[in-house]
Enzyme design. Structure first.
Site, PDB file in Angstrom:
ATOM      1  N   SER A  98      31.683  74.914 -71.907  1.00 10.65           N
ATOM      2  CA  SER A  98      32.222  75.461 -70.665  1.00 10.65           C
ATOM      3  C   SER A  98      32.086  76.970 -70.588  1.00 10.65           C
ATOM      4  O   SER A  98      32.279  77.557 -69.524  1.00 10.65           O
ATOM      5  CB  SER A  98      33.698  75.099 -70.535  1.00 10.65           C
ATOM      6  N   HIS A 182     -14.715  73.507 -62.208  1.00 12.80           N
ATOM      7  CA  HIS A 182     -14.870  72.828 -63.503  1.00 12.80           C
ATOM      8  C   HIS A 182     -15.428  73.780 -64.558  1.00 12.80           C
ATOM      9  O   HIS A 182     -16.077  73.337 -65.523  1.00 12.80           O
ATOM     10  CB  HIS A 182     -15.780  71.595 -63.393  1.00 12.80           C
ATOM     11  N   SER A 312      -8.775  94.447 -83.382  1.00 14.07           N
ATOM     12  CA  SER A 312      -8.960  93.714 -84.627  1.00 14.07           C
ATOM     13  C   SER A 312      -8.684  94.620 -85.814  1.00 14.07           C
ATOM     14  O   SER A 312      -8.986  95.817 -85.796  1.00 14.07           O
ATOM     15  CB  SER A 312     -10.388  93.173 -84.719  1.00 14.07           C
ATOM     16  N   SER A 313      -8.116  94.037 -86.867  1.00 14.79           N
ATOM     17  CA  SER A 313      -7.880  94.782 -88.096  1.00 14.79           C
ATOM     18  C   SER A 313      -9.113  94.785 -88.989  1.00 14.79           C
ATOM     19  O   SER A 313      -9.139  95.497 -89.998  1.00 14.79           O
ATOM     20  CB  SER A 313      -6.699  94.168 -88.850  1.00 14.79           C
ATOM     21  N   LYS A 318     -13.625  96.270 -81.485  1.00 10.53           N
ATOM     22  CA  LYS A 318     -13.224  95.117 -80.695  1.00 10.53           C
ATOM     23  C   LYS A 318     -11.985  95.464 -79.866  1.00 10.53           C
ATOM     24  O   LYS A 318     -11.032  96.056 -80.365  1.00 10.53           O
ATOM     25  CB  LYS A 318     -12.912  93.927 -81.597  1.00 10.53           C
ATOM     26  N   GLU A 325      -2.873  88.282 -72.170  1.00 10.97           N
ATOM     27  CA  GLU A 325      -2.381  87.411 -73.240  1.00 10.97           C
ATOM     28  C   GLU A 325      -0.853  87.426 -73.305  1.00 10.97           C
ATOM     29  O   GLU A 325      -0.211  86.371 -73.467  1.00 10.97           O
ATOM     30  CB  GLU A 325      -2.965  87.861 -74.580  1.00 10.97           C
TER      31      GLU A 325
END
Length: 458
Positions: A98, A182, A312-313, A318, A325
């Site tokens: 409640s 598609h 990127s590591s 990149k 995302e």
């Protein structure tokens, strides 16, 4: 000095931290529910403060609460509504169904703030909670907080998203690209048409949300324990809604049927459903952006999103589509939250829903993250992406589906043969069609103009 004090309630004595504004009933909840260590959201605490203010004002209007106590409660509840004491609301989200513990937490904190030296003899139950029950306060707090967050945060965040989509659409109205159905090449569209479709989704979401608020603003306050209004003046609910509307600028009104608002959470379930629909729209937009940005060499490479951080590591250079995302993760969370609220909404047993705290906390989380994600999507993705015209033109020139525009001239079968040959040979459809038909290069150029084909018609 001791680091705790002794407080008493109807169940006896217990220790409370010496500097805490809460009392025994809150402490029992803290001791009973060490589950998530997540308290109710700030927006919910704000709503509790606003409701307690309005209730004190209504009780004074109805000559049930004297002026001195009413003024002290209104001032103390105002501090709570300003989120100045959020650290004094430690009760876990996962508590009594409640929300009684959160209501008593508010009553005790406000009583302590309103009467620190005990001269006014303000009691948490008798005065701060006068004419109320947790069973109508907590549903009302869910509705008030959700209405305010929708109108003050989410809708204002969606407006600029809609505007920037329209602005970019106008800029890109003459930029033709390969359409896709598609995930396969289809007839051309313009980037402007794509963005206008997204804008239409956001506009529809705003309409749905606004419509849902028309029911969420009807408050069950005044129904007290089971909906009958026991221990409350018949005009109490209307007076509370009037004071809430005055303080917030939002058009709250009393519910026509307090039993509905206390025994069910249908209005909250409805709003959550509209939030889920918005989440689905945002995920579609974010994923389209990810596909269009994919590459830069081996993907579609139609647009270039703003570079915000290394991607990127291990792979130097990149860059990832981090905003889309993040928006997709927000959408996934909101869709999951809707499932939680749906299950919780089913837990209205007779005269009371018994999953109110999780409805409130989850609904407010969805509202907050959708508002923040919408702002980021507008400012750091839609407003700033660049068009890669070379990639768009290259894909269009080799799109065999353009032959669809020749159907009415050469027929479907011959068109299919031309499309198949163009695809197999990796040649522009205009070159193949010139070889397989009697149409001149000039005629084919007119018939296969991608920008003209985006306008439809014969």
């Amino acid at each position: 000095m001791s680091d705790y004090r002794i407080e008493r309630d109807s169940m006896g004595e217990l220790k409370v931290p010496a500097n805490a504004l809460w009392g025994a009933q809150t402490q029992r909840a803290v001791d009973n529910f060490p589950i998530s260590h997540r308290p109710m959201p700030a927006a919910f605490i704000r709503a509790l403060g606003l409701i307690k203010q309005a209730c004190a004002e209504a009780n004074h209007d109805l000559e049930l609460l004297d002026a001195a106590r009413a003024q002290a409660i209104v001032a103390a509840a105002g501090e709570v509504a300003e989120n100045r004491h959020d650290d004094q609301f430690p009760v876990d989200i996962y508590q009594t169904g409640s929300g009684t513990s959160s209501n008593m937490n508010a009553n005790e904190v406000i009583a302590h703030l309103a009467d620190p030296d005990g001269q006014l003899d303000i009691h948490p139950n008798d005065h701060v909670n006068m004419s109320q029950s947790s069973n109508d306060v907590i549903p009302t707090a869910i509705q008030v907080s959700a209405c305010l967050m929708t109108s003050e945060q989410l809708l204002p965040a969606l407006k600029p998203l809609h505007q920037v989509l329209g602005k970019r659409a106008a800029e890109l109205d003459r930029v033709a690209k390969t359409g896709r159905t598609h995930l396969m090449d289809a007839m051309p569209v313009t980037l402007g048409q794509e963005l206008r479709a997204w804008a239409a989704q956001i506009a529809s979401a705003c309409e749905r949300l606004t419509d849902a608020l028309s029911r969420l603003r009807r408050l069950p306050q005044g129904g007290t324990a089971v909906g009958t209004g026991i221990n409350a003046h018949p005009d109490f609910g209307a007076a509370v809604s009037t004071h809430l509307a005055r303080r917030t600028g939002f058009e709250f009104e009393p519910s026509d049927n307090a039993f509905e608002g206390i025994g069910s959470q249908d209005a909250a379930v409805e709003l959550s459903g509209q939030l889920k629909t918005l989440a689905v729209s945002l995920m579609k937009i974010a994923n389209d952006l990810r596909w269009m940005n994919s590459g830069p060499l081996a993907g579609l490479g139609e647009i270039e999103l703003e570079a915000l951080q290394p991607g990127s590591s291990i792979m130097p250079g990149k860059v990832n589509p981090v905003i889309p995302e993040a928006v997709c993760m927000v959408a996934a969370r909101v869709i999951g939250n809707d499932s939680t609220i749906t299950v919780a909404g089913q837990s209205g047993n007779f005269q009371l829903n018994v999953m109110l705290p999780i409805v409130g906390a989850t609904l407010l989380e969805s509202l907050e993250i959708l508002a923040n994600a919408s702002r980021l999507l507008a400012d750091r993705a839609i407003a700033t992406f660049k068009v890669r015209q070379d990639s768009l033109d290259a894909a269009l020139s080799k799109n065999p589906i353009l032959v669809t525009a020749l159907n009415r001239v050469i027929g479907y079968e011959k068109g299919a043969a031309a499309a198949k040959q163009a695809y197999q040979q990796g040649r522009p459809i205009i070159d193949v069609a010139e070889e397989l038909t009697d149409l001149s290069r000039e005629e084919l150029t007119q018939l296969l103009d991608p920008l003209k084909l985006t306008k439809g018609g014969l």
